[in-house]
Design a protein around this motif. Structure first.
Motif, PDB file in Angstrom:
ATOM      1  N   VAL A  38       0.875  -1.176   0.000  1.00 62.24           N
ATOM      2  CA  VAL A  38       0.000   0.000   0.000  1.00 62.24           C
ATOM      3  C   VAL A  38       0.911   1.225   0.000  1.00 62.24           C
ATOM      4  CG1 VAL A  38      -1.770   1.268   1.255  1.00 62.24           C
ATOM      5  CG2 VAL A  38      -1.798  -1.229   1.267  1.00 62.24           C
ATOM      6  N   PRO A  39       0.799   2.092  -1.008  1.00 64.77           N
ATOM      7  CA  PRO A  39       1.689   3.258  -1.047  1.00 64.77           C
ATOM      8  C   PRO A  39       1.422   4.204   0.121  1.00 64.77           C
ATOM      9  CG  PRO A  39       0.017   3.401  -2.764  1.00 64.77           C
ATOM     10  CD  PRO A  39      -0.126   2.058  -2.118  1.00 64.77           C
ATOM     11  N   ARG A  40       2.474   4.834   0.579  1.00 67.83           N
ATOM     12  CA  ARG A  40       2.340   5.747   1.721  1.00 67.83           C
ATOM     13  C   ARG A  40       1.343   6.867   1.458  1.00 67.83           C
ATOM     14  NH1 ARG A  40       7.947   6.782   4.943  1.00 67.83           N
ATOM     15  NH2 ARG A  40       8.247   4.619   5.612  1.00 67.83           N
ATOM     16  N   ALA A  41       1.212   7.280   0.220  1.00 72.33           N
ATOM     17  CA  ALA A  41       0.264   8.348  -0.112  1.00 72.33           C
ATOM     18  C   ALA A  41      -1.167   7.953   0.243  1.00 72.33           C
ATOM     19  CB  ALA A  41       0.364   8.698  -1.597  1.00 72.33           C
ATOM     20  N   ALA A  42      -1.458   6.665   0.285  1.00 77.36           N
ATOM     21  CA  ALA A  42      -2.805   6.187   0.591  1.00 77.36           C
ATOM     22  C   ALA A  42      -3.010   5.924   2.082  1.00 77.36           C
ATOM     23  CB  ALA A  42      -3.094   4.912  -0.194  1.00 77.36           C
ATOM     24  N   TRP A  43      -1.979   5.999   2.866  1.00 83.04           N
ATOM     25  CA  TRP A  43      -2.102   5.675   4.285  1.00 83.04           C
ATOM     26  C   TRP A  43      -3.124   6.531   5.022  1.00 83.04           C
ATOM     27  CZ3 TRP A  43       3.385   4.345   6.580  1.00 83.04           C
ATOM     28  CH2 TRP A  43       3.903   3.234   5.911  1.00 83.04           C
ATOM     29  N   PRO A  44      -3.171   7.855   4.803  1.00 83.38           N
ATOM     30  CA  PRO A  44      -4.183   8.638   5.531  1.00 83.38           C
ATOM     31  C   PRO A  44      -5.609   8.164   5.260  1.00 83.38           C
ATOM     32  CG  PRO A  44      -2.527  10.097   4.591  1.00 83.38           C
ATOM     33  CD  PRO A  44      -2.276   8.721   4.031  1.00 83.38           C
ATOM     34  N   GLU A  45      -5.905   7.842   4.001  1.00 82.18           N
ATOM     35  CA  GLU A  45      -7.242   7.371   3.662  1.00 82.18           C
ATOM     36  C   GLU A  45      -7.508   5.992   4.259  1.00 82.18           C
ATOM     37  OE1 GLU A  45      -5.115   8.704   1.457  1.00 82.18           O
ATOM     38  OE2 GLU A  45      -6.172  10.485   0.732  1.00 82.18           O
ATOM     39  N   ILE A  46      -6.489   5.140   4.279  1.00 76.06           N
ATOM     40  CA  ILE A  46      -6.635   3.809   4.881  1.00 76.06           C
ATOM     41  C   ILE A  46      -6.927   3.956   6.373  1.00 76.06           C
ATOM     42  CG2 ILE A  46      -5.387   1.681   5.506  1.00 76.06           C
ATOM     43  CD1 ILE A  46      -6.039   1.626   2.595  1.00 76.06           C
ATOM     44  N   MET A  47      -6.144   4.783   7.063  1.00 77.10           N
ATOM     45  CA  MET A  47      -6.327   4.948   8.507  1.00 77.10           C
ATOM     46  C   MET A  47      -7.662   5.617   8.822  1.00 77.10           C
ATOM     47  SD  MET A  47      -2.486   5.737   9.981  1.00 77.10           S
ATOM     48  CE  MET A  47      -2.167   7.135   8.924  1.00 77.10           C
ATOM     49  N   SER A  48      -8.104   6.517   7.951  1.00 74.58           N
ATOM     50  CA  SER A  48      -9.391   7.182   8.160  1.00 74.58           C
ATOM     51  C   SER A  48     -10.550   6.212   7.944  1.00 74.58           C
ATOM     52  CB  SER A  48      -9.506   8.373   7.203  1.00 74.58           C
ATOM     53  OG  SER A  48     -10.742   9.008   7.352  1.00 74.58           O
ATOM     54  N   ALA A  49     -10.449   5.380   6.922  1.00 74.84           N
ATOM     55  CA  ALA A  49     -11.524   4.430   6.613  1.00 74.84           C
ATOM     56  C   ALA A  49     -11.577   3.279   7.607  1.00 74.84           C
ATOM     57  CB  ALA A  49     -11.344   3.888   5.193  1.00 74.84           C
ATOM     58  N   TYR A  50     -10.426   2.903   8.140  1.00 69.82           N
ATOM     59  CA  TYR A  50     -10.332   1.742   9.026  1.00 69.82           C
ATOM     60  C   TYR A  50      -9.586   2.135  10.302  1.00 69.82           C
ATOM     61  CZ  TYR A  50     -11.354  -0.262   4.487  1.00 69.82           C
ATOM     62  OH  TYR A  50     -11.913  -0.521   3.263  1.00 69.82           O
ATOM     63  N   PRO A  51     -10.302   2.624  11.305  1.00 65.04           N
ATOM     64  CA  PRO A  51      -9.662   3.113  12.532  1.00 65.04           C
ATOM     65  C   PRO A  51      -8.772   2.081  13.230  1.00 65.04           C
ATOM     66  CG  PRO A  51     -11.953   3.779  12.476  1.00 65.04           C
ATOM     67  CD  PRO A  51     -11.748   2.823  11.332  1.00 65.04           C
ATOM     68  N   ASP A  52      -9.015   0.796  12.998  1.00 64.08           N
ATOM     69  CA  ASP A  52      -8.178  -0.220  13.642  1.00 64.08           C
ATOM     70  C   ASP A  52      -6.843  -0.414  12.918  1.00 64.08           C
ATOM     71  OD1 ASP A  52      -9.762  -1.339  11.510  1.00 64.08           O
ATOM     72  OD2 ASP A  52      -9.086  -3.322  12.147  1.00 64.08           O
ATOM     73  N   VAL A  53      -6.681   0.203  11.746  1.00 58.81           N
ATOM     74  CA  VAL A  53      -5.410   0.137  11.016  1.00 58.81           C
ATOM     75  C   VAL A  53      -4.663   1.429  11.325  1.00 58.81           C
ATOM     76  CG1 VAL A  53      -4.297  -0.068   8.771  1.00 58.81           C
ATOM     77  CG2 VAL A  53      -6.464  -1.249   9.199  1.00 58.81           C
ATOM     78  N   ASP A  54      -3.629   1.317  12.129  1.00 56.80           N
ATOM     79  CA  ASP A  54      -2.894   2.500  12.557  1.00 56.80           C
ATOM     80  C   ASP A  54      -1.523   2.564  11.881  1.00 56.80           C
ATOM     81  OD1 ASP A  54      -1.594   0.444  13.874  1.00 56.80           O
ATOM     82  OD2 ASP A  54      -2.089   1.148  15.888  1.00 56.80           O
ATOM     83  N   LEU A  55      -0.805   3.627  12.168  1.00 48.91           N
ATOM     84  CA  LEU A  55       0.507   3.844  11.559  1.00 48.91           C
ATOM     85  C   LEU A  55       1.480   2.701  11.847  1.00 48.91           C
ATOM     86  CD1 LEU A  55       2.281   5.662   9.839  1.00 48.91           C
ATOM     87  CD2 LEU A  55       2.863   6.935  11.907  1.00 48.91           C
ATOM     88  N   PRO A  56       1.593   2.222  13.086  1.00 49.61           N
ATOM     89  CA  PRO A  56       2.502   1.091  13.322  1.00 49.61           C
ATOM     90  C   PRO A  56       2.154  -0.136  12.478  1.00 49.61           C
ATOM     91  CG  PRO A  56       1.942   2.117  15.411  1.00 49.61           C
ATOM     92  CD  PRO A  56       1.065   2.750  14.362  1.00 49.61           C
ATOM     93  N   ALA A  57       0.868  -0.392  12.275  1.00 45.43           N
ATOM     94  CA  ALA A  57       0.467  -1.540  11.457  1.00 45.43           C
ATOM     95  C   ALA A  57       0.892  -1.346  10.004  1.00 45.43           C
ATOM     96  CB  ALA A  57      -1.041  -1.740  11.540  1.00 45.43           C
ATOM     97  N   LEU A  58       0.729  -0.138   9.474  1.00 43.85           N
ATOM     98  CA  LEU A  58       1.125   0.127   8.090  1.00 43.85           C
ATOM     99  C   LEU A  58       2.643   0.089   7.935  1.00 43.85           C
ATOM    100  CD1 LEU A  58      -1.478   2.894   7.250  1.00 43.85           C
ATOM    101  CD2 LEU A  58      -1.391   0.574   6.312  1.00 43.85           C
TER     102      LEU A  58
END
Length: 99
Positions: A38-58
């Motif tokens: 998953v590209p880093r550019a998409a991480w904010p949207e991933i974390m926003s859509a899925y609150p259980d997916v946090d920065l350490p997990a990514l």
């Protein structure tokens, strides 16, 4: 939890669901799954859509996939050109220059 980017996408319902939830195209999510990254550019949207997916997990996913090394994932660059190779007036091949 999830061990790979593909696992993350599958655990959320697949490409179409993740695309809808994040605002990315289904084909983009398909590329993430195919590349297992998953590209880093998409991480904010991933974390926003899925609150259980946090920065350490990514970050863990990125390390597991070998990502974070820039394009080519660790591929070596071509060796530098010999001095003067960029100048056509300089003979670096050891052969005579044709006029």
């Amino acid at each position: 939890m999830f061990a790979t980017a593909a696992d993350l996408i599958d655990s959320r319902g697949g490409n179409a669901v993740v695309a809808r939830d994040t605002g990315y195209s289904e084909s983009a999510v398909g590329v993430w799954k195919h590349r297992n990254r998953v590209p880093r550019a998409a991480w904010p949207e991933i974390m926003s859509a899925y609150p259980d997916v946090d920065l350490p997990a990514l970050l863990r996913l990125e390390r597991m996939s070998g990502g974070g090394k820039g394009r080519g994932h660790g591929q070596k660059l071509a060796p530098p050109l010999p001095a003067g190779a960029e100048n056509s007036d300089v003979n670096v091949s050891g052969t005579e220059r044709c006029a």
